[in-house]
Design an enzyme around this catalytic site. Sequence first.
Site, PDB file in Angstrom:
ATOM      1  N   SER A  14       0.836  -1.199   0.000  1.00  0.00           N
ATOM      2  CA  SER A  14       0.000   0.000   0.000  1.00  0.00           C
ATOM      3  C   SER A  14       0.874   1.253   0.000  1.00  0.00           C
ATOM      4  CB  SER A  14      -0.971  -0.041   1.187  1.00  0.00           C
ATOM      5  OG  SER A  14      -0.263  -0.225   2.410  1.00  0.00           O
ATOM      6  N   ASP A 187       3.297  11.813   9.137  1.00  0.00           N
ATOM      7  CA  ASP A 187       1.929  12.250   9.425  1.00  0.00           C
ATOM      8  C   ASP A 187       1.239  11.361  10.447  1.00  0.00           C
ATOM      9  OD1 ASP A 187       1.637   9.930   7.994  1.00  0.00           O
ATOM     10  OD2 ASP A 187       0.579  10.818   6.301  1.00  0.00           O
ATOM     11  N   HIS A 190       2.739   7.349   7.817  1.00  0.00           N
ATOM     12  CA  HIS A 190       3.757   7.081   6.802  1.00  0.00           C
ATOM     13  C   HIS A 190       5.148   7.383   7.329  1.00  0.00           C
ATOM     14  CE1 HIS A 190      -0.064   7.743   4.583  1.00  0.00           C
ATOM     15  NE2 HIS A 190       0.332   6.590   4.067  1.00  0.00           N
TER      16      HIS A 190
END
Length: 255
Positions: A14, A187, A190
């Site tokens: 992902s 964040d 990530h």
Amino acid sequence: MVGPLRPQFVLFGSSIVQWSYSNEGWGAILAHLYARKADILVRGYCGWNSRRALQVLDKVFPKDAIVQPELVIVYFGGNDSMGAHPSGLGQHVPLHEYIENMRKIAIHLKSLSDNTRIIFLSTPPVNEAKIRETLSDLFTQIDRTSESCRIYSEACLELCQEMDVKVIDLWTALQKMDDWSNVCFTDGIHLSSMGSQIVVKEILKVLKEAEWEPSLHWKSMPNEFAEDSPYDPVCADGKTTLNISGEVFYNNLRD
């Protein structure tokens, strides 16, 4: 395609994979270390869960491909672990289904060739406060917790032990860093440069310790076009040249 043909390492997952070349990411670090040794191919899909991965598995890794990857590093789990949305939409995948999806991915990858090696990355923790600060304006619901990540991480570890698949426990590895919740993420989800360095160190540890023939550790793999040449840089004696084909500059991983 271009030649010569090099070993292929595929990163499949992902957003942690899709963005692995951003912020001095782990994909970029691997590409740097494996320059002249292997091609690092990114097959990352931001926002995806293990359900969507299964939908494209045959397209990303066709069994009839002439060339099969030597290594596949797989990461799915963080999006799967999200809380279920009341609408029924969204990224959540129930734990039992996530386990079976990852099992199917592993079985497919093992079937590609006898030389295809696999490493799974388990779900890392998150900085919940940072997520609320940076992402709450983008989505109607952000139900992602370190506790849910732990549950999915442990499920991945247990599955890999059962299937004899190499796995990296990212949930534990990142938390070994001092002030990990602030320094390992951009964040809250990530990876920062520091977080990516931890991922690479763990990958290299697996590659170094694995009893795979041939070894896929970067120091063990040959360099492309590594023969001595009169066109190499001239040494201080003015009479000989220095072969720098194996030099890796700006490497602080030391492994």
